[in-house]
Write a protein that holds these residues in place. Structure first.
Motif, PDB file in Angstrom:
ATOM      1  N   ILE A  83       0.957  -1.532  -0.198  1.00 38.95           N
ATOM      2  CA  ILE A  83       0.111   0.260  -0.348  1.00 38.95           C
ATOM      3  C   ILE A  83       0.302   1.020   0.290  1.00 38.95           C
ATOM      4  O   ILE A  83       1.016   2.179  -0.681  1.00 38.95           O
ATOM      5  CB  ILE A  83      -0.930   0.021   1.159  1.00 38.95           C
ATOM      6  N   GLY A  84       1.952   1.062   0.618  1.00 39.43           N
ATOM      7  CA  GLY A  84       2.924   2.373   1.013  1.00 39.43           C
ATOM      8  C   GLY A  84       2.044   3.822   1.431  1.00 39.43           C
ATOM      9  O   GLY A  84       1.631   2.901   2.806  1.00 39.43           O
ATOM     10  N   VAL A  85       2.432   4.620   1.298  1.00 35.37           N
ATOM     11  CA  VAL A  85       0.854   5.807   1.750  1.00 35.37           C
ATOM     12  C   VAL A  85      -0.018   6.303   1.172  1.00 35.37           C
ATOM     13  O   VAL A  85      -0.017   6.292  -0.221  1.00 35.37           O
ATOM     14  CB  VAL A  85       2.015   7.011   2.093  1.00 35.37           C
ATOM     15  N   CYS A  86      -0.386   5.923   1.924  1.00 34.15           N
ATOM     16  CA  CYS A  86      -2.653   6.438   1.065  1.00 34.15           C
ATOM     17  C   CYS A  86      -2.710   8.322   1.532  1.00 34.15           C
ATOM     18  O   CYS A  86      -3.485   8.137   2.854  1.00 34.15           O
ATOM     19  CB  CYS A  86      -3.645   5.088   1.994  1.00 34.15           C
ATOM     20  N   HIS A  87      -3.452   8.678   1.283  1.00 36.38           N
ATOM     21  CA  HIS A  87      -3.656   9.764   1.174  1.00 36.38           C
ATOM     22  C   HIS A  87      -4.848  10.370   0.418  1.00 36.38           C
ATOM     23  O   HIS A  87      -5.610  11.232   0.784  1.00 36.38           O
ATOM     24  CB  HIS A  87      -3.158  10.555   0.002  1.00 36.38           C
ATOM     25  N   LYS A  88      -5.780   9.118   1.141  1.00 34.76           N
ATOM     26  CA  LYS A  88      -7.015   9.437   0.929  1.00 34.76           C
ATOM     27  C   LYS A  88      -7.771   9.238   1.725  1.00 34.76           C
ATOM     28  O   LYS A  88      -7.341   9.008   3.235  1.00 34.76           O
ATOM     29  CB  LYS A  88      -7.994   8.018  -0.444  1.00 34.76           C
ATOM     30  N   PRO A  89      -9.108   9.754   2.329  1.00 32.39           N
ATOM     31  CA  PRO A  89     -10.199   9.877   3.567  1.00 32.39           C
ATOM     32  C   PRO A  89      -9.878   8.389   4.331  1.00 32.39           C
ATOM     33  O   PRO A  89     -10.794   7.412   3.457  1.00 32.39           O
ATOM     34  CB  PRO A  89     -10.542  10.546   3.516  1.00 32.39           C
TER      35      PRO A  89
END
Length: 266
Positions: A199-205
């Motif tokens: 996934i890494g970094v998820c910037h979604k709400p």
């Protein structure tokens, strides 16, 4: 012969794929999400019975975390166009993060209710069972048999209303689940790949909603993930167990609405 997987669509708008936990069925997610969403008008709800549960076939070709994720990703490619949201409870919350790893651009946000963070139960950080934190209508409790009382470890608030919801949304699914499928799935409960690394970094709400008295999945392990989700809210709700949406329905509804507001802003 192709596997038969059961799902229901309700409404129009941005799709939300709803994923229940292990041994449950779509009634769990319907029971807590429809009261919040049925009058909203902006979201299509897609309730899915996982393989071997509810009305979906127990196809043993897919009896693993990877296999169920294969079913779900194939379903999304075939049935959902454009962006979508995922809401998952317990094991459904683990599978939801698998979907995010498969569709990082199309997944517009996640709602994770009492999610499985660490598949191996013996490695989870769990609060100790402690009956003194339960809020119990003793008069109602005496109307239940001992077996019925023994079923109540997932609930912290026990009264006639919460027990009725518990029967419909959680207990009723047990008889529909294929026991052999569940037993084998528990042997292949984890993805074969490193989930968070993929996934890494998820910037979604994202919204992580956990119960302070949840002795099944706990709440502490979520904290280790939060830096990977910079747009995540993390709620630990007191007087709430693994049936948080039943224990604390008003708080749960408010947190769902907060998540959707953040999705719309994004």
């Amino acid at each position: 012969k192709e596997a038969a997987f059961y799902y229901e669509r309700i409404g129009d708008g941005l799709p939300i794929l709803m994923l229940h936990g292990l041994g449950a069925d779509m009634e769990l997610m319907k029971g807590c999400m429809e009261p919040v969403l049925e009058k909203n008008g902006r979201y299509q709800r897609i309730y899915f019975d996982l393989p071997g549960m509810g009305k979906s076939a127990a196809d043993f070709r897919y009896c693993s975390a990877d296999g169920i994720l294969e079913v779900l990703t194939a379903f999304i490619r075939a049935e959902i166009s454009g962006d979508f949201l995922v809401a998952g409870q317990s094991y459904g919350g683990y599978l939801a993060r698998g979907i995010l790893s498969a569709f990082p651009e199309r997944t517009a946000g996640l709602l994770l209710l009492c999610p499985v963070i660490i598949p191996a139960r013996e490695k989870r950080s769990l609060p100790q069972p402690d009956g003194q934190y339960k809020v119990i209508d003793q008069t109602f409790l005496q109307t239940l048999t001992q077996d019925e009382q023994d079923d109540l470890q997932n609930l912290v608030r026990i009264n006639q209303s919460s027990y009725r919801r518990f029967q419909i949304e959680m207990l009723s699914s047990r008889s529909k689940a294929n026991e052999k499928f569940i037993a084998r799935l528990l042997q292949n409960y984890s993805f074969s790949f490193p989930l968070e690394a993929s996934i890494g970094v998820c910037h979604k709400p994202v919204s992580f909603i956990t119960g302070r008295q949840d002795i099944i999945t706990g709440y502490q392990d979520v904290w280790t993930l939060l830096e990977n989700y910079p747009r995540a809210g993390f709620a630990v709700i007191d007087t709430a167990g693994h049936g948080l949406q039943i224990d604390q329905p008003d708080l749960f509804a408010a947190l769902v609405r907060d998540w959707l507001r953040r999705v719309e802003e994004a």
